[in-house]
Enzyme design. Structure first.
Site, PDB file in Angstrom:
ATOM      1  N   GLU A 101     -44.060  25.113  42.651  1.00 50.21           N
ATOM      2  CA  GLU A 101     -45.470  25.383  42.539  1.00 50.21           C
ATOM      3  C   GLU A 101     -45.874  25.468  43.776  1.00 50.21           C
ATOM      4  O   GLU A 101     -46.811  26.633  44.196  1.00 50.21           O
ATOM      5  CB  GLU A 101     -46.201  24.516  41.681  1.00 50.21           C
ATOM      6  CG  GLU A 101     -45.529  24.622  40.197  1.00 50.21           C
ATOM      7  CD  GLU A 101     -44.556  24.101  40.021  1.00 50.21           C
ATOM      8  OE1 GLU A 101     -44.207  23.082  40.227  1.00 50.21           O
ATOM      9  OE2 GLU A 101     -43.550  24.911  39.270  1.00 50.21           O
ATOM     10  N   GLN A 156     -35.981   8.532  54.507  1.00 47.42           N
ATOM     11  CA  GLN A 156     -37.322   9.292  54.931  1.00 47.42           C
ATOM     12  C   GLN A 156     -38.364   8.744  54.091  1.00 47.42           C
ATOM     13  O   GLN A 156     -38.327   8.541  52.813  1.00 47.42           O
ATOM     14  CB  GLN A 156     -37.214  10.603  54.495  1.00 47.42           C
ATOM     15  CG  GLN A 156     -38.430  11.542  54.496  1.00 47.42           C
ATOM     16  CD  GLN A 156     -38.326  13.231  53.730  1.00 47.42           C
ATOM     17  OE1 GLN A 156     -37.475  13.034  52.934  1.00 47.42           O
ATOM     18  NE2 GLN A 156     -39.008  13.808  54.300  1.00 47.42           N
ATOM     19  N   TYR A 204     -41.684   9.109  53.250  1.00 48.14           N
ATOM     20  CA  TYR A 204     -43.047   9.801  53.214  1.00 48.14           C
ATOM     21  C   TYR A 204     -43.904   9.645  52.069  1.00 48.14           C
ATOM     22  O   TYR A 204     -45.003   9.124  51.934  1.00 48.14           O
ATOM     23  CB  TYR A 204     -42.673  11.398  53.365  1.00 48.14           C
ATOM     24  CG  TYR A 204     -42.152  11.872  54.852  1.00 48.14           C
ATOM     25  CD1 TYR A 204     -42.001  11.069  55.752  1.00 48.14           C
ATOM     26  CD2 TYR A 204     -42.420  13.474  55.184  1.00 48.14           C
ATOM     27  CE1 TYR A 204     -41.463  11.625  56.747  1.00 48.14           C
ATOM     28  CE2 TYR A 204     -42.014  13.602  56.400  1.00 48.14           C
ATOM     29  CZ  TYR A 204     -41.284  12.657  57.236  1.00 48.14           C
ATOM     30  OH  TYR A 204     -41.186  13.023  58.598  1.00 48.14           O
ATOM     31  N   SER A 205     -43.140  10.017  50.897  1.00 52.61           N
ATOM     32  CA  SER A 205     -43.931   9.825  49.625  1.00 52.61           C
ATOM     33  C   SER A 205     -44.150   8.754  49.304  1.00 52.61           C
ATOM     34  O   SER A 205     -43.775   7.567  49.634  1.00 52.61           O
ATOM     35  CB  SER A 205     -43.043  10.579  48.646  1.00 52.61           C
ATOM     36  OG  SER A 205     -42.587  11.914  48.904  1.00 52.61           O
ATOM     37  N   GLU A 234     -35.962  20.792  56.390  1.00 55.11           N
ATOM     38  CA  GLU A 234     -35.462  20.392  54.950  1.00 55.11           C
ATOM     39  C   GLU A 234     -35.369  21.511  54.035  1.00 55.11           C
ATOM     40  O   GLU A 234     -34.380  21.566  53.143  1.00 55.11           O
ATOM     41  CB  GLU A 234     -36.554  19.349  54.585  1.00 55.11           C
ATOM     42  CG  GLU A 234     -35.968  18.450  53.299  1.00 55.11           C
ATOM     43  CD  GLU A 234     -36.943  17.651  52.612  1.00 55.11           C
ATOM     44  OE1 GLU A 234     -36.745  16.874  51.870  1.00 55.11           O
ATOM     45  OE2 GLU A 234     -38.059  17.631  53.292  1.00 55.11           O
TER      46      GLU A 234
HETATM   47  C1  LIG Z   1     -34.803  12.156  43.095  1.00 54.01           C
HETATM   48  C2  LIG Z   1     -35.798  12.099  44.149  1.00 54.01           C
HETATM   49  C3  LIG Z   1     -35.744  11.919  45.545  1.00 54.01           C
HETATM   50  C4  LIG Z   1     -36.652  11.812  46.485  1.00 54.01           C
HETATM   51  N1  LIG Z   1     -36.555  11.729  47.745  1.00 54.01           N
HETATM   52  C5  LIG Z   1     -37.567  11.535  48.703  1.00 54.01           C
HETATM   53  C6  LIG Z   1     -37.452  10.879  49.894  1.00 54.01           C
HETATM   54  O1  LIG Z   1     -36.391  10.478  50.047  1.00 54.01           O
HETATM   55  N2  LIG Z   1     -38.187  10.611  50.844  1.00 54.01           N
HETATM   56  C7  LIG Z   1     -39.651  11.315  50.249  1.00 54.01           C
HETATM   57  O2  LIG Z   1     -40.553  11.059  51.400  1.00 54.01           O
HETATM   58  N3  LIG Z   1     -39.691  11.829  49.326  1.00 54.01           N
HETATM   59  C8  LIG Z   1     -38.675  11.863  48.353  1.00 54.01           C
HETATM   60  N4  LIG Z   1     -39.220  12.400  47.038  1.00 54.01           N
HETATM   61  C9  LIG Z   1     -40.387  12.779  46.580  1.00 54.01           C
HETATM   62  C10 LIG Z   1     -40.837  14.112  46.342  1.00 54.01           C
HETATM   63  O3  LIG Z   1     -40.855  14.847  47.772  1.00 54.01           O
HETATM   64  C11 LIG Z   1     -42.083  14.067  45.391  1.00 54.01           C
HETATM   65  O4  LIG Z   1     -41.650  13.832  44.129  1.00 54.01           O
HETATM   66  C12 LIG Z   1     -42.749  15.707  45.508  1.00 54.01           C
HETATM   67  O5  LIG Z   1     -43.448  15.616  46.699  1.00 54.01           O
HETATM   68  C13 LIG Z   1     -43.618  15.891  44.430  1.00 54.01           C
HETATM   69  O6  LIG Z   1     -44.411  15.087  44.078  1.00 54.01           O
HETATM   70  P1  LIG Z   1     -44.626  14.086  42.777  1.00 54.01           P
HETATM   71  O7  LIG Z   1     -43.353  13.956  42.317  1.00 54.01           O
HETATM   72  O8  LIG Z   1     -45.703  13.044  42.834  1.00 54.01           O
HETATM   73  O9  LIG Z   1     -45.379  15.132  41.914  1.00 54.01           O
HETATM   74  P2  LIG Z   1     -46.769  15.616  41.996  1.00 54.01           P
HETATM   75  O10 LIG Z   1     -47.236  15.922  43.204  1.00 54.01           O
HETATM   76  O11 LIG Z   1     -47.716  14.576  40.958  1.00 54.01           O
HETATM   77  O12 LIG Z   1     -46.795  16.819  41.032  1.00 54.01           O
HETATM   78  C14 LIG Z   1     -46.669  17.180  39.704  1.00 54.01           C
HETATM   79  C15 LIG Z   1     -46.700  18.615  39.362  1.00 54.01           C
HETATM   80  O13 LIG Z   1     -47.878  19.037  39.714  1.00 54.01           O
HETATM   81  C16 LIG Z   1     -47.747  20.329  40.491  1.00 54.01           C
HETATM   82  N5  LIG Z   1     -48.555  20.261  41.729  1.00 54.01           N
HETATM   83  C17 LIG Z   1     -49.208  19.495  42.393  1.00 54.01           C
HETATM   84  N6  LIG Z   1     -50.158  19.797  43.076  1.00 54.01           N
HETATM   85  C18 LIG Z   1     -50.097  21.220  42.925  1.00 54.01           C
HETATM   86  C19 LIG Z   1     -51.226  22.096  43.118  1.00 54.01           C
HETATM   87  N7  LIG Z   1     -51.871  22.039  44.284  1.00 54.01           N
HETATM   88  N8  LIG Z   1     -51.177  23.368  42.751  1.00 54.01           N
HETATM   89  C20 LIG Z   1     -50.208  23.502  41.677  1.00 54.01           C
HETATM   90  N9  LIG Z   1     -49.312  22.489  41.326  1.00 54.01           N
HETATM   91  C21 LIG Z   1     -49.493  21.696  41.677  1.00 54.01           C
HETATM   92  C22 LIG Z   1     -46.446  19.974  41.115  1.00 54.01           C
HETATM   93  O14 LIG Z   1     -45.670  21.133  41.297  1.00 54.01           O
HETATM   94  C23 LIG Z   1     -45.585  19.506  39.977  1.00 54.01           C
HETATM   95  O15 LIG Z   1     -45.175  20.483  39.186  1.00 54.01           O
HETATM   96  C24 LIG Z   1     -37.928  12.547  46.026  1.00 54.01           C
HETATM   97  C25 LIG Z   1     -38.416  12.656  44.828  1.00 54.01           C
HETATM   98  C26 LIG Z   1     -37.228  12.615  43.534  1.00 54.01           C
HETATM   99  C27 LIG Z   1     -37.819  12.776  42.303  1.00 54.01           C
END
Ligand SMILES: Cc1cc2nc3c(=O)[nH]c(=O)nc-3n(C[C@H](O)[C@H](O)[C@H](O)COP(=O)(O)OP(=O)(O)OC[C@H]3O[C@@H](n4cnc5c(N)ncnc54)[C@H](O)[C@@H]3O)c2cc1C
Lengths: 355, 393
Positions: free
Chosen positions: B380, B128, B130-131, B246
């Protein structure tokens, strides 16, 4: 708990120099390779809590724990709890057979004691005296600095269940086996097995009530060292987290602007401050009655395993995915706390002794 | 099992039938691996996928017309419960849970013909994409672009956290196709082969010491016209649909129940300092009781949602509720495991000679599990959705 102006000035100097030393010499890096060797030997820290006549610095416990805490800030891979916290409590043993000489060699690093306690989930280590000899049998719990130790302070019981404290030179005794272990946070530890290890009866430093009291105090000292180390680690984890929250942006705002994130960190901060308060109270309790000391240590250690760990997990949560990687400091802080939470009794063990 | 009173006699018979079939089909070594490891290899997942496919159960929640068994939501629930109880390995989620439903809902007939069979058999693995480094919670801010050419599309950008990307054959990739409109309105979904020229992948090691996620760099990666799924600039709508799937999966109710039962057994076999089984130690008894309560609550809530779905409605904020409580429960269980195994959970012999232990597996699981409240829409973000849509705040 109140310290004199003079002491506070001393504390400040010590903390500053320790912090500078660790940041310059042993800064944390993702590869886990701290540069510099055990250079704190040069700082004279091993045995810093020993009196000056024994070559120590005469530092009080609060200062010793401060040094340990500063090591925690950089997630120092070496253990300071035995060299610094444990040895702070060894001076009273200096008139026991051979101990004066050994303690005198602690500051140079040529003698290193570790405290060896039984595995909490197993029968205690056994020590049997027969005439001029004594034998030790059993298997220890995890002993943090076991691999570098030259001398073991073994906490055991005799067949009657009376406490026995013995000093054993690692090299001198047959039947002492050391197994190396890798810990979750990357540090190393050991487990000692005593296979009827024979030692001179003179090495038994204390028996019965005296041994019980000494063992309790030394165990509390090591536990206090573990807590101090984690306070340092958690503080550093907070700084890294706060920096990240101020710089990373999502939805056009820094993460620090989201109230949900603020509240998570505020909760974590309350936990961290409580842990620090309990650490200060614990340190002060070493000057008081044994029962109160034990409770103060158990409260701090149990709090570390529950709320301290929860605070570290919140740091990971608010950092997001990046804190899940080996490259990032904050995840390692969590592992440090999780590892430490299990050593010298976990939160459940300490809660059980608190009431 | 639990709460039999909630199931009819037919449902109980169905459960017993699929349960005994699963136990017969499952190779013992795979059950063992499921118990002792956090991340499974492609070979192991593919092998089990093939076995399941032989029975028509590899995509157990798909409708019959696309190759699923066509079960009702309740039948799926019972199957999943037996699946977890058998210690059957989870198969790769991306094909079966994400891509399959997206393609059979929004894809062209040609795409369905081309890609659904590989998902069903387990011959093709998906990841996937996306991120991105700068687009986590704020997914719509993603910067990867797809530019239209004479023959198809050219994709440029960087994906982060691509789970299983290092052994996937294909990626479902969200990219920006229009940067002149509102962020969400300019995104499209593409199918990108992982061996396409210009695509580079590099590993990211997580705190459990394992390699399951990757960074993916797309440098002028060319894909044909029919790599686009559905309509151009509809990617956000499709992706949100996908994320909802998901999340329901992320409740992990059955796996939690199974892990909890196994942990209880370990606690019965572990003695405390007084020589008494941990499970009889009052402090541990109470903690186990609390988790029993939590597991029951989650089971009951998931069943409530199933009842809604059976009535023909699409899941709404309920998926956020089960994501929040399900992920928290997973963490509670592994936290308890750390206390059950105590020193054994944090130390492994340096000589590396010991067989993989239960305690070591729990430790890895526990560390990796910090992620369940972060990914699949952080807790969150889920709580904000609950506050808005369920509470109208
Ligand atoms: C082990 C692992 C596997 C993954 N696998 C995949 C994958 O296969 N494909 C894929 O596409 N993605 C994947 N992801 C990505 C995952 O979906 C993201 O980590 C997730 O969306 C959070 O984004 P971030 O890590 O950038 O955190 P951030 O978005 O930077 O968030 C950091 C913190 O801020 C908080 N926060 C952010 N915005 C707000 C808001 N508006 N209000 C309140 N709190 C907020 C969050 O809750 C979090 O606590 C994976 C991530 C990990 C760690």
């Amino acid at each position: 708990m109140r310290r004199s102006e003079e002491k506070m000035e001393e504390d400040r100097l010590l903390r500053d120099s320790a912090r500078r030393f660790f940041e310059e010499q042993r800064a944390w890096s993702p590869t886990g390779k701290h540069n510099g060797q055990a250079a704190y030997l040069d700082m004279g820290w091993p045995g810093m809590g020993l009196p000056e006549e024994l070559g120590g610095m005469g530092a009080d416990l609060s200062q010793c724990l401060m040094a340990v805490e500063e090591g925690g800030r950089v997630l120092l891979p070496d253990w300071l709890i035995d060299d610094v916290a444990l040895t702070a409590g060894l001076a009273p043993l200096c008139d026991k057979s051979g101990m004066g000489d050994l303690l005198g060699r602690v500051p140079s690093g040529s003698v290193r004691f570790v405290l060896v306690t039984g595995d909490r989930r197993h029968p205690p280590l056994r020590l049997a005296k027969n005439g001029t000899d004594a034998t030790v049998t059993g298997r220890s719990g995890l002993v943090p600095d076991a691999l570098r130790a030259t001398h073991l302070l073994v906490c055991a019981e005799n067949a009657e269940g009376e406490a026995q404290l013995a000093a054993i030179a690692v090299d001198a005794a047959d039947g002492v086996h050391r197994e190396a272990y890798h810990l979750m946070d990357g540090r190393k530890a050991g487990i000692l097995s005593f296979d009827g290890a024979a030692i001179p009866a003179g090495n038994v430093l204390a028996s019965g009530e005296e041994a019980r009291q000494r063992i309790a105090e030394l165990t509390d000292l090591c536990t206090a060292g573990l807590v101090a180390d984690c306070i340092g680690a958690l503080d550093a984890g907070f700084s890294a987290t706060i920096d990240h929250l101020k710089t990373r942006k999502q939805f056009g705002q820094p993460l620090s602007a989201f109230q949900a994130v603020q509240h998570l960190m505020a909760d974590a901060y309350c936990d961290r401050e409580n842990l620090r308060s309990l650490t200060i109270a614990m340190t002060a309790a070493f000057d008081g009655p044994a029962d109160e000391r034990r409770k103060a240590v158990s409260a701090a250690k149990a709090y570390l395993g529950r709320n301290g760990l929860a605070a570290a997990s919140r740091c990971i949560q608010v950092c997001g995915g990046i804190a899940m990687t080996e490259e990032y400091f904050v995840g390692h802080v969590y592992k440090r706390l999780q590892t430490t939470a299990a050593l010298f009794g976990n939160a459940e063990d300490h809660l059980a002794t608190l009431m | 099992m639990t709460m039999d009173s909630l199931f009819t006699a037919e449902e109980q018979a169905f459960r017993d039938r699929v349960g005994s079939a699963l136990r017969d089909m499952l190779p013992a070594d795979l059950a063992e691996k499921t118990r002792n490891s956090v991340h499974l290899s492609r070979e192991d997942m593919a092998r089990w996928n093939r076995i399941l496919h032989g029975k028509g159960w590899s995509a157990h929640h798909w409708p019959q017309e696309h190759g699923g068994p066509g079960w009702s939501p309740m039948e799926r629930y019972l199957f999943e419960s037996e699946y977890a109880n058998a210690d059957a390995p989870p198969i790769s989620v991306f094909g079966v849970y994400l891509v399959g439903p997206t393609l059979y809902t929004f894809g062209s007939q040609a795409q369905k013909d081309r890609y659904l069979p590989g998902i069903l058999t387990g011959d093709e693995f998906w990841c996937q994409g996306y991120s991105e480094p700068e687009a986590g919670s704020d997914l719509a801010a993603l910067r990867t672009t797809a530019r239209k050419t004479e023959t198809g599309w050219v994709i440029n950008g960087q994906k982060a956290w691509t789970t299983e990307g290092h052994f996937a054959d294909l990626m479902i990739c969200l990219a920006r196709t229009d940067s002149t409109v509102k962020q969400q309105a300019g995104l499209s979904l593409f199918i990108v082969p992982m061996d396409a020229p210009g695509l580079k992948i590099s590993p990211v090691i997580t705190i459990d010491g394992a390699h399951s996620v990757n960074e993916v760099f797309l440098d002028n990666v060319e894909v044909p016209e029919d790599a686009l799924i559905g309509e151009e600039n509809k990617g956000w709508t499709y992706a949100k649909f996908l994320l909802n799937h998901e999340r329901t999966n992320n409740a992990q109710v059955h796996r939690s129940r199974r892990e909890f039962e196994r942990l209880k057994r370990s606690a019965a076999e572990t003695l405390d300092g007084d020589g008494r089984p941990l499970l009889d130690n009052p402090a541990f008894r109470r903690r186990f009781a609390i988790i029993e309560m939590e597991v029951r609550a989650l089971e009951a809530t998931v069943l409530r949602i199933l009842a809604v779905q059976t009535g023909g409605k699409e899941p709404g904020p309920e998926t956020s509720i089960v994501k929040v409580i399900g992920s928290r429960l997973q963490q509670m269980i592994s936290e308890l495991a750390m206390d059950v195994f105590a020193e054994r959970a944090i130390a492994v012999p340096a000589n590396g000679l010991n067989a993989p232990s239960d305690a070591a597996a729990w430790a890895e699981r526990h560390l990796f599990r910090r992620v369940v409240t972060i990914y699949a829409g952080s807790n969150e973000i889920q709580k904000t959705i609950i506050a808005r849509t369920a509470l109208g705040l």
